[in-house]
Design an enzyme around this catalytic site. Sequence first.
Site, PDB file in Angstrom:
ATOM      1  N   ASP A 193     -15.033 -15.368  25.362  1.00 12.78           N
ATOM      2  CA  ASP A 193     -14.400 -14.536  24.332  1.00 12.78           C
ATOM      3  C   ASP A 193     -14.409 -13.100  24.863  1.00 12.78           C
ATOM      4  O   ASP A 193     -15.191 -12.262  24.412  1.00 12.78           O
ATOM      5  CB  ASP A 193     -15.217 -14.662  23.033  1.00 12.78           C
ATOM      6  CG  ASP A 193     -14.605 -13.895  21.868  1.00 12.78           C
ATOM      7  OD1 ASP A 193     -13.510 -13.322  22.039  1.00 12.78           O
ATOM      8  OD2 ASP A 193     -15.225 -13.867  20.797  1.00 12.78           O
ATOM      9  N   CYS A 242      -6.674   0.932   0.259  1.00 11.94           N
ATOM     10  CA  CYS A 242      -6.483   0.092   1.442  1.00 11.94           C
ATOM     11  C   CYS A 242      -6.348  -1.355   0.993  1.00 11.94           C
ATOM     12  O   CYS A 242      -7.171  -1.858   0.231  1.00 11.94           O
ATOM     13  CB  CYS A 242      -7.655   0.239   2.416  1.00 11.94           C
ATOM     14  SG  CYS A 242      -7.405  -0.727   3.924  1.00 11.94           S
ATOM     15  N   CYS A 278      -8.033 -11.996  22.103  1.00 17.33           N
ATOM     16  CA  CYS A 278      -7.594 -11.027  21.091  1.00 17.33           C
ATOM     17  C   CYS A 278      -6.399 -10.237  21.623  1.00 17.33           C
ATOM     18  O   CYS A 278      -6.021  -9.224  21.032  1.00 17.33           O
ATOM     19  CB  CYS A 278      -8.749 -10.094  20.708  1.00 17.33           C
ATOM     20  SG  CYS A 278      -9.346  -9.111  22.096  1.00 17.33           S
ATOM     21  N   CYS A 304      -0.194   5.932   7.249  1.00 16.80           N
ATOM     22  CA  CYS A 304      -1.415   5.433   7.882  1.00 16.80           C
ATOM     23  C   CYS A 304      -1.030   4.563   9.078  1.00 16.80           C
ATOM     24  O   CYS A 304      -0.153   3.706   8.974  1.00 16.80           O
ATOM     25  CB  CYS A 304      -2.195   4.619   6.849  1.00 16.80           C
ATOM     26  SG  CYS A 304      -3.631   3.790   7.511  1.00 16.80           S
ATOM     27  N   GLN A 323     -16.641 -10.220  14.100  1.00 18.13           N
ATOM     28  CA  GLN A 323     -15.262 -10.648  13.845  1.00 18.13           C
ATOM     29  C   GLN A 323     -14.789 -10.022  12.534  1.00 18.13           C
ATOM     30  O   GLN A 323     -15.592  -9.741  11.652  1.00 18.13           O
ATOM     31  CB  GLN A 323     -15.164 -12.176  13.808  1.00 18.13           C
ATOM     32  CG  GLN A 323     -15.533 -12.847  15.139  1.00 18.13           C
ATOM     33  CD  GLN A 323     -14.517 -12.582  16.263  1.00 18.13           C
ATOM     34  OE1 GLN A 323     -13.423 -12.049  16.021  1.00 18.13           O
ATOM     35  NE2 GLN A 323     -14.882 -12.921  17.483  1.00 18.13           N
ATOM     36  N   TYR A 350     -19.489 -13.530  27.351  1.00 18.51           N
ATOM     37  CA  TYR A 350     -19.134 -12.479  26.377  1.00 18.51           C
ATOM     38  C   TYR A 350     -19.581 -12.928  24.971  1.00 18.51           C
ATOM     39  O   TYR A 350     -18.780 -13.070  24.049  1.00 18.51           O
ATOM     40  CB  TYR A 350     -17.628 -12.180  26.386  1.00 18.51           C
ATOM     41  CG  TYR A 350     -17.061 -11.966  27.773  1.00 18.51           C
ATOM     42  CD1 TYR A 350     -17.198 -10.737  28.404  1.00 18.51           C
ATOM     43  CD2 TYR A 350     -16.406 -12.993  28.461  1.00 18.51           C
ATOM     44  CE1 TYR A 350     -16.691 -10.542  29.685  1.00 18.51           C
ATOM     45  CE2 TYR A 350     -15.908 -12.798  29.733  1.00 18.51           C
ATOM     46  CZ  TYR A 350     -16.047 -11.565  30.339  1.00 18.51           C
ATOM     47  OH  TYR A 350     -15.552 -11.388  31.603  1.00 18.51           O
ATOM     48  N   CYS A 363       0.842  -1.212   0.000  1.00 14.56           N
ATOM     49  CA  CYS A 363       0.000   0.000   0.000  1.00 14.56           C
ATOM     50  C   CYS A 363       0.867   1.248   0.000  1.00 14.56           C
ATOM     51  O   CYS A 363       1.833   1.347   0.773  1.00 14.56           O
ATOM     52  CB  CYS A 363      -0.896  -0.030   1.246  1.00 14.56           C
ATOM     53  SG  CYS A 363      -1.935   1.422   1.415  1.00 14.56           S
ATOM     54  N   CYS A 381      -1.666  -0.143   9.412  1.00 11.77           N
ATOM     55  CA  CYS A 381      -0.758  -1.275   9.199  1.00 11.77           C
ATOM     56  C   CYS A 381       0.642  -0.876   9.638  1.00 11.77           C
ATOM     57  O   CYS A 381       1.168   0.140   9.174  1.00 11.77           O
ATOM     58  CB  CYS A 381      -0.709  -1.661   7.716  1.00 11.77           C
ATOM     59  SG  CYS A 381      -2.255  -2.348   7.110  1.00 11.77           S
ATOM     60  N   GLU A 421     -24.123 -11.943  27.842  1.00  9.15           N
ATOM     61  CA  GLU A 421     -23.544 -10.786  27.137  1.00  9.15           C
ATOM     62  C   GLU A 421     -23.926  -9.523  27.900  1.00  9.15           C
ATOM     63  O   GLU A 421     -25.064  -9.379  28.350  1.00  9.15           O
ATOM     64  CB  GLU A 421     -24.078 -10.745  25.692  1.00  9.15           C
ATOM     65  CG  GLU A 421     -23.918  -9.432  24.955  1.00  9.15           C
ATOM     66  CD  GLU A 421     -22.468  -8.960  24.808  1.00  9.15           C
ATOM     67  OE1 GLU A 421     -21.570  -9.770  24.627  1.00  9.15           O
ATOM     68  OE2 GLU A 421     -22.266  -7.728  24.893  1.00  9.15           O
TER      69      GLU A 421
HETATM   70  C1  LIG Z   1     -14.509  -9.911  21.719  1.00  7.30           C
HETATM   71  S1  LIG Z   1     -16.224  -9.588  21.773  1.00  7.30           S
HETATM   72  C2  LIG Z   1     -16.817 -11.206  21.438  1.00  7.30           C
HETATM   73  C3  LIG Z   1     -18.238 -11.297  21.040  1.00  7.30           C
HETATM   74  C4  LIG Z   1     -18.662 -12.629  20.412  1.00  7.30           C
HETATM   75  N1  LIG Z   1     -18.131 -13.770  21.094  1.00  7.30           N
HETATM   76  C5  LIG Z   1     -18.274 -12.667  18.954  1.00  7.30           C
HETATM   77  O1  LIG Z   1     -17.400 -13.447  18.555  1.00  7.30           O
HETATM   78  O2  LIG Z   1     -18.862 -11.896  18.173  1.00  7.30           O
HETATM   79  C6  LIG Z   1     -16.466  -9.347  23.476  1.00  7.30           C
HETATM   80  C7  LIG Z   1     -17.894  -9.178  23.928  1.00  7.30           C
HETATM   81  O3  LIG Z   1     -17.875  -8.962  25.340  1.00  7.30           O
HETATM   82  C8  LIG Z   1     -18.882  -8.045  25.664  1.00  7.30           C
HETATM   83  N2  LIG Z   1     -18.537  -7.466  26.967  1.00  7.30           N
HETATM   84  C9  LIG Z   1     -17.598  -6.529  27.240  1.00  7.30           C
HETATM   85  N3  LIG Z   1     -17.559  -6.273  28.556  1.00  7.30           N
HETATM   86  C10 LIG Z   1     -18.488  -7.075  29.135  1.00  7.30           C
HETATM   87  C11 LIG Z   1     -18.918  -7.269  30.477  1.00  7.30           C
HETATM   88  N4  LIG Z   1     -18.397  -6.567  31.482  1.00  7.30           N
HETATM   89  N5  LIG Z   1     -19.881  -8.170  30.717  1.00  7.30           N
HETATM   90  C12 LIG Z   1     -20.426  -8.889  29.709  1.00  7.30           C
HETATM   91  N6  LIG Z   1     -20.072  -8.748  28.419  1.00  7.30           N
HETATM   92  C13 LIG Z   1     -19.104  -7.842  28.125  1.00  7.30           C
HETATM   93  C14 LIG Z   1     -18.880  -7.046  24.526  1.00  7.30           C
HETATM   94  O4  LIG Z   1     -20.103  -6.350  24.455  1.00  7.30           O
HETATM   95  C15 LIG Z   1     -18.625  -7.977  23.336  1.00  7.30           C
HETATM   96  O5  LIG Z   1     -19.849  -8.426  22.799  1.00  7.30           O
END
Ligand SMILES: C[S@@+](CC[C@H](N)C(=O)[O-])C[C@H]1O[C@@H](n2cnc3c(N)ncnc32)[C@H](O)[C@@H]1O
Length: 443
Positions: free
Chosen positions: A361, A159, A387, A81, A266, A297, A75, A84, A317
Site C-alpha cells: 500500500d 463541509c 491511491c 474551496c 484511511q 508500507y 455545499c 471538492c 513500515e
Molecule cells: C498509503 S499509506 C498506507 C499505510 C497503511 N497500509 C494503512 O492503510 O494505514 C503509505 C505508508 O507508507 C509509508 N512509507 C512512505 N514511504 C516509505 C518508505 N520509503 N519506506 C517505507 N514506508 C514508507 C508511510 O509512512 C505510510 O505509512
Amino acid sequence: MTQSTAAHDEPTPLDVSIRSLGAQGDGVASLPDGSAVHVPYTLPGELVRLTQDKGGRWTLKEILTQSPDRVDPPCSLFGNCGGCTLQHMALPALLAWKSERVNAALKKAGFQTLPTAEQHQVKSHSRRRADLAIRRNGKDILLGLHARNSHAVVDLTECSVLHPTVVSALPAFRQVLRSLEGLRQAGDLHINLLESGMDVLLATDGPLSTGDRTRLAAFADSLSIPRISWRSVSSNAEPENVAQRGSVRHSFGSATVAPPAGAFLQATAESEAWIQESVIAALPKKLGKRDTLIELYAGCGTLSFPLASRARVLAYEGHAAAASCLQAATGGTRVTAECRDLNRRPIMGKTLNTATAVVLDPPHAGAKLQMTQIAAGKPKSVVYVSCNPAALAKDATVLFSAGYSLSSISVIDQFLWSAEVEAVCGFTHESSRRSRSGLSRSG
Ligand SMILES: C[S@@+](CC[C@H](N)C(=O)[O-])C[C@H]1O[C@@H](n2cnc3c(N)ncnc32)[C@H](O)[C@@H]1O
C-alpha cells in the site's frame, strides 16, 4: 464546435463540447487548433461557451447544454474551496468515472481483459481525517482548505465531506487558535478522528508560550480531546505532546494501536473496512500454518492485523513512529513488524519469493524500487493498494512484464467529490504457483 458572434469590444466566444474529464476532474475539450483546453466544473457531453481573458486563457462563460449527470452542489463553498472539485456531478457518475480511471491505468499497464470491478462509495459527512490550513486575518482566524490553485485559505464554515464531530468543533478551534501567541500568521491543523476521539496535531509559525500550552490544555479538557500535539511549521522534528488528558487508541482487526500524532489513517471508517475486505478477498483462498504474507508500507497496521487472521504477517513500515506503534501492538498476534525505508532498502526478490502473497500500500508516488524486486521474486500473489492511478499504471506495468495476471479489482471512492480514487488490485503469477506445487509434490 462553433465560433459565435460577439458584441463589438467583447472577446469572441467559442463554443466547444466537453469530451472527457482530465486527471484533476476538469472537463477537457479540443480547441480549433487541435490543442486541449481544461474547463473546470464542466462534464462530458456538455456544450459550453468559453471566452478568452487578456492573457489568452480560455475560461467558462456559460454552459449551453447540460449533462444529465449535472446536479446542484450540496455545499455553498463549492467553487471557492479547493477541497471538492466535482460536487456538480451525480455520485453514480462520479463512481463510474473513477472506476474507468482505474481500468484505464491497468490497461495502460498491459492488462487488456479486466475482471469486473467491485465498486464502493463512501457517504457524505464521513471523513475522519482533516488537514486544514490556518491563517490570521486581522482579528479573525481562517481555518479551512486552500482555494483552488491558490494559497488563500477558504474558511470552512460548512463541509459536506468531513464528519460532523470535526465540523462542529471548528468554531471552538478558531477561538483557541486566535488566542495563541505562537500562531503569528499561519499554521496547519491535522485532525484524526480515532476511536478515542479527536487526535490533534497543530503546527504553528512561532514557538508556543507557556500561556499557549495552558490554553491548549484547557481547550483539550473542554472538548474531551485526548491529545494535542504540536510542532513548528518549519521543522521536520517529531511532534511534542502539549496536552494529554487520556489514552489515544484505535483498533485494526483484533489489535488496538496507539497511533502517533499525525498518523496515516484511511479516510473513513467505511472505506477502511472495504479496503481491508478487498485485500483479504484478493489473497489465495487456501492459506495454512506455513504461509507467510509480506506487507510493505504497513503504517500503523490498518491491514496487518486483519491480514493476520489468515496467516503470519511480516510487516514493513518506514516512518519510525508508525513502525513503533505497529510493533507495540503485535503481542499475541501473528504480526512481526520492522521499521525499514523501502526506498533505500527494498525487500529483496529472494525474500519476497518466500511469501505466499505480498501486500503493498505505497504512498502517492508508488513503489518503483519494490516493484523491481517483486518482479524478480515473483511471489504467487500480489495485492496492490493504490491511491494514485498514474503510479498504479507504472507499477502494474512491471507486474504485467513479469507475467502476472490480474485477478480482482475493487474501486473505493473514499475521497468524495475529488478526483482521488483508491483501488485494491489482486495479481497472480501462475508459473510460480506451478513451480511451488511441483516442489512440494517431489518433496
Ligand atoms: C498509503 S499509506 C498506507 C499505510 C497503511 N497500509 C494503512 O492503510 O494505514 C503509505 C505508508 O507508507 C509509508 N512509507 C512512505 N514511504 C516509505 C518508505 N520509503 N519506506 C517505507 N514506508 C514508507 C508511510 O509512512 C505510510 O505509512
